[in-house]
Design an enzyme around this catalytic site. Sequence first.
Site: not given
Ligand code: PLP
Length: 399
Positions: A209, A207, A74, A334
């Site tokens: 995961h 995303s 994402a 994060c």
């Molecule tokens: C986890 C998350 C992301 C980042 O996703 P990644 O695939 O880990 O880069 C972005 N936006 C939201 C709302 C998320 O929960």
Amino acid sequence: MPRQPIYLDNQATTAVDPRVLAAMLPYFTETYGNPHSNGHPYGWEANEALEQSRSEVAALIGADAREIVFTSGATEACNIAIRGVAQAEKKRRARGGRSRIVTLATEHACVLSPCADLAREGWEVVVLPVGRDGIVDLDAFAEAVDERTLLVSAMLANNEIGVLQPIAEISAICRANGATLHTDATQAIGKIPVDVHALGVDLLGLSAHKFYGPMGIGALYVRWRPKVKLAPLASGGGQERGIRPGTAPVPLAAGLGEACRIAGAEMATDARRIRRLTERLWDGLRQRCPQATLYGHPSLRIPGNLSVGFPGQSGEKIVDAVSRHVAISTGSACSSSEAKPSYVLAALGIGAEAAQSTVRLSVGRFNTEAEMDAASIWLSKKTNVPSYEQSGTSRAFVA
Ligand SMILES: *Cc1c(COP(=O)(O)O)cnc(C)c1O
């Protein structure tokens, strides 16, 4: 006794569903061709898997397969969307084109950070506040979006407090002003039905995961018609319509496709179950810690999220104290390494102290009722709430 620590950090990442893993394995060891090698069966079969996955992703969000671009996740999807739209407009902006980008204070860092970069590059970036319930004020939003607005980036579901933004209403305002709308739907996919046409979005990031797929792959939906003007951030072999060049990771794509297929087939039952588990966890917590406060809108939210404040306590200390028994986090994975309170909670206007006292519990597909009961007991034990001690129930606790 449930397996410990009980995993309640499903908004940071989810376990890969065994069916997803099974769908991926052949593409590591048997069908390992480059999907862009078109001279032999290894390539053909890999390409077929890639396109099958593209169709699954598209079907889950009501899109057409050609509107799906595979990304590494994402973060990359949202960066391509935001920076790509800005880059494509850059020349026109210099000639009096659209120059404003509107976003929300509670967005994920992968949206706020590129927006901040664009502000430094001369774009007029407006970051709108949210109300105490975490939802944007549509009147304030309507005021911020005008015919000079190029792009709006508003998330569908929040990763810390779980609340849902009124994307369809936001879309109507964008349409009326000719602004492009991007939504970060990462936390909504697999939890609530998402349809790009019902939402009226031009770009949508997701995303794998976060819904039982593998880490390292995501997708960006790019509306075909009317066409979204998007400049690629990288150049190379021209894969993924040139929007995201590079060899697509076929095993991960197969996993994403299977995660989407499962989500499409089982979302309703999954959501019902997760909602019930979450209510059980919350009831248990409230019973044992009457001071526990739930943040975010009470009903406009995804199933599975609890953003819980324990007044007078430190969220960070709670996370640490329960870590051997319950795996949770203070906010988003994060930003939780930073000592300062979450900017998402700060945006609710609950005060720094309340924000510091908050933890995020997120329930997922593989959690059980027994885990909810054990988790609320561990949390109440470790939060040292005085009334808990007075109630005498602590004596009944069994480790
Ligand atoms: C986890 C998350 C992301 C980042 O996703 P990644 O695939 O880990 O880069 C972005 N936006 C939201 C709302 C998320 O929960």
